[in-house]
Structure formats: structure tokens, C-alpha cells
Design an enzyme around this catalytic site. Structure first.
Site, mmCIF file in Angstrom:
data_model
loop_
_atom_site.group_PDB
_atom_site.id
_atom_site.type_symbol
_atom_site.label_atom_id
_atom_site.label_comp_id
_atom_site.label_asym_id
_atom_site.label_seq_id
_atom_site.Cartn_x
_atom_site.Cartn_y
_atom_site.Cartn_z
ATOM 1 N N GLN A 100 0.835 -1.201 0.000
ATOM 2 C CA GLN A 100 0.000 0.000 0.000
ATOM 3 C C GLN A 100 0.873 1.255 0.000
ATOM 4 O OE1 GLN A 100 -2.322 1.719 3.343
ATOM 5 N NE2 GLN A 100 -4.118 1.039 2.189
ATOM 6 N N TYR A 180 -5.842 11.048 4.156
ATOM 7 C CA TYR A 180 -4.448 11.266 3.794
ATOM 8 C C TYR A 180 -4.388 12.043 2.474
ATOM 9 C CZ TYR A 180 -3.789 8.016 7.620
ATOM 10 O OH TYR A 180 -3.819 7.429 8.863
#
Length: 368
Positions: A100, A180
Site C-alpha cells: 500500500q 491522507y
């Protein structure tokens, strides 16, 4: 001749064939040392290699993505070498693993960034606190990125994707969720730019789509996934029209022929706001033509329901995988699950890193 699908049915995921539809969700565990993956992390992931797919914890694409102490990176040769031992261990146990790729954006602090301010699409502080070497601190107002800096961050994601190839991963997932950097560009509560990356939905989605294009140019779309959280309110995230924003993005992702999109359901704090889309899966599934992974507090029965109805193609599990390294076997045999200990989800300093990490028991081998 047809047969019913369930969590244990094999599935084609992009260019991979997975043994089952049980995905180990990406989970922050904070066991890296100086941002470098370790042998202990290799053990942890290898223990869980019976998942159809493992997605690693969020992994920094640059030093300015340093949002949490002891999170791993993928921007240096040392980090890449550290991940190589992880992928080797997982492959030795017959598993498949995606990395990720992550940039924390405004969810960082100058005390973690050698005195530099965190970066974000706009100079709007996130809501919340972070643990830093100086203790627990409130999140500070970030520095708004100049427009000529944005292509450099896209290149950092591309370099992270290239390093992930070198490290032996089977693909990558972009962290486009949970407040994020990618999510910060997308939602208008955190993006108030007036240039080509702000304003209209198409402009706010531009950074996300540029990153998808860059990473897909490295891997091919069939080995790239993306995680989205249309109902997340963590870190003060919100959008004036979440349905329109995320429908636009999801439809715009169709031409990339990605391995999957990973859709997050709202959790209890999200639902308590009374303002979020619920459920996410049935709301947005009609707009995506490819493979969908769903996540949201599922157990075996609820996960099977989503597979059997065709709403989702795979189901990811988080806390259950923390406490049950052999979760697929436990599901198959319908045996009791180990309860997770939330006190050990994240490392506390540099001691006892294995506690609550690699010490959960697997089922004992049955005598023949």
C-alpha cells in the site's frame, strides 16, 4: 453448470488467481525500525499468507509522508531491501501480497519532518493529535503545495511503485482513503484551491487520477488497486457532496482496468455524525465495472452474504487477521477466533515488538 460463490471460492484478481476471496486488510502496526521493514515484519506477514491476498500497512513514498513513528517507507534502497525479505517470506508460504503506497499529507507534524511543515492541498489543519518524539501533539496547519510541486509528488508515487516491483510485490494499492493526501485533494473540506487541482470535482480528482495513471504505467492497471472511504470523517474529513464526488471518481477509474477498488464502510464514529453515506457498497457498486473489495467489520457470515449476492467480489478483514493468523482455516472449520488485544495494535517504543503481533496462536495440527 453453476455453483454458489463464497469466501472460499477462487477468484481472478487482475492478472492473479487467488485461492480464496479473504483479503488481509492494510493495517498500521508501527513495527518498522527507522522506517525499514524487519525480519519480525516478515514473520508477521508470512503467518497470514493463507489469505487470498495480503495488503500491507500504509507505506511512505517520501520523507514528508512520515505521519507515524515506526511506519515503513519504500523510497530508499534500505527500505526496498527490507520489504524484499517480507515478500520472500510470504511467497515461500504460498501467499500473494500488495504494497500500500501512502502519503500522509497534512496528517504529520514538523517534529517528525525535521522541522518542515506538513504539506497539503490547502493550508487547513486536520482535526486530531499525533504521537511524536516530543509527545502527543495537536495537528498543525500544513503548508499548501505550490502547483509546480504536485508533479513531483506524483513522481514519488511512481518511484514507490517501481521500488515495490524491485522488492518483489505482486502489485500495489494506492491509499486514497482516511484523510491522507490523495483524499485531502479529493474532498472539498480539505481542498480549497482555486487552480487546476481545486474547485470542481474533476479538478479535485485530478491528483488521484494522475497518481493512478503514473502507478499503472509501472505495473499495468491489472496489478493496481485503490482504497476509498466515501464516509470517513476521521481527521475532520468531509465533503459538501460526497455522493457526487465519489461517483465521479469511481466512474473515472473504470477505463484503467484496475485490479480492484477497495471500498470502506463507515465505522461507529462516522455513523454517529448522522451525515455519512451508509451503506457505501450498495451505493457505489453500480458505478464500477470491475472488481470490488469491501471492508467494514465483517464476520464470516456477513462476508459470505456479500459474495453470494454478487455485491462484492472479495472481503477484507482487519482486526480478525491481527488476532488470527490462520483466519481462513478458522473460518473453514468454524472454530473459535482469538480475540484481538487493542492495547497492542501499535508498537509502544522499541521493546516487545512481537507482543500482540507475531505471538497470536494458530490452530494446533490435528493428529492423523
Amino acid at each position: 453448470m453453476s455453483f454458489e460463490l463464497d469466501l472460499f471460492s477462487p477468484v481472478k484478481l487482475g492478472s492473479h488467481t487467488l485461492a480464496n476471496r479473504i483479503v488481509m486488510a492494510p493495517m498500521t502496526r508501527l513495527r518498522a525500525v527507522n522506517s525499514i521493514p524487519t525480519n519480525l515484519m516478515a514473520t508477521y506477514y508470512a503467518q497470514r499468507a493463507s489469505a487470498g491476498l495480503i495488503v500491507t500497512e500504509c507505506t511512505m513514498v517520501s520523507p514528508l509522508s512520515y505521519g507515524y513513528i515506526n511506519c515503513p517507507g519504500i523510497y530508499s534502497p534500505e527500505q526496498t531491501a527490507g520489504w524484499q525479505q517480507v515478500t520472500q517470506a510470504v511467497h515461500d508460504h504460498g501467499g500473494k501480497i500488495f504494497l500500500q503506497l501512502w502519503h500522509s499529507g497534512r496528517v504529520a507534524h514538523s517534529s517528525l519532518l525535521n522541522g518542515e511543515l506538513p504539506i497539503a492541498p490547502s493550508a487547513i489543519a486536520a482535526v486530531g493529535t499525533l504521537h511524536t518524539p516530543a509527545g502527543k501533539v495537536d495537528l498543525e496547519t500544513p503548508r499548501a503545495l505550490e502547483i509546480d510541486e504536485i508533479p513531483q509528488i506524483v513522481k514519488q508515487f511512481r518511484q514507490g511503485a517501481e521500488n515495490a516491483q524491485q522488492a518483489g510485490f505482486d502489485g500495489v494499492e494506492l491509499h486514497g482513503a482516511f484523510g491522507y493526501l490523495i483524499d485531502q485533494f479529493l474532498q472539498d473540506g480539505s481542498n480549497q484551491r482555486t487552480d487546476a487541482y481545486g474547485g470542481a470535482i474533476a479538478n479535485r480528482a485530478r491528483f488521484l487520477l494522475e497518481v493512478v495513471e503514473a502507478v499503472s504505467s509501472v505495473w499495468g492497471g491489472e496489478r493496481v488497486g485503490i482504497k476509498l472511504s466515501p464516509s470517513n470523517t476521521f481527521y475532520g474529513m468531509h465533503d459538501s457532496n460526497s455522493h457526487a464526488t465519489f461517483r465521479y471518481v469511481i466512474e473515472a477509474l473504470n477505463p484503467f482496468n484496475l485490479a480492484y477498488i477497495h471500498l470502506m464502510e463507515p465505522d461507529k464514529p462516522d455513523l454517529e455524525t448522522g451525515k455519512v453515506i451508509n451503506p457505501v457498497l450498495s451505493t457505489f457498486r453500480p458505478f464500477y465495472q470491475g472488481t470490488v473489495i469491501t471492508n467494514g467489520g465483517y464476520d464470516k457470515s456477513k462476508g459470505n452474504d456479500k459474495i453470494e449476492t454478487g455485491e462484492a467480489d472479495l472481503v477484507s478483514f482487519g482486526k480478525l487477521f491481527i488476532a488470527n493468523p490462520d483466519l481462513p482455516k478458522r473460518f473453514i472449520e468454524d472454530v473459535e477466533l482469538n480475540p484481538p488485544d487493542s492495547k497492542t495494535f501499535y508498537a509502544q517504543g522499541d521493546k516487545d515488538l512481537d507482543k500482540g503481533y507475531t505471538d497470536y496462536p494458530s490452530l494446533e495440527l490435528q493428529p492423523s
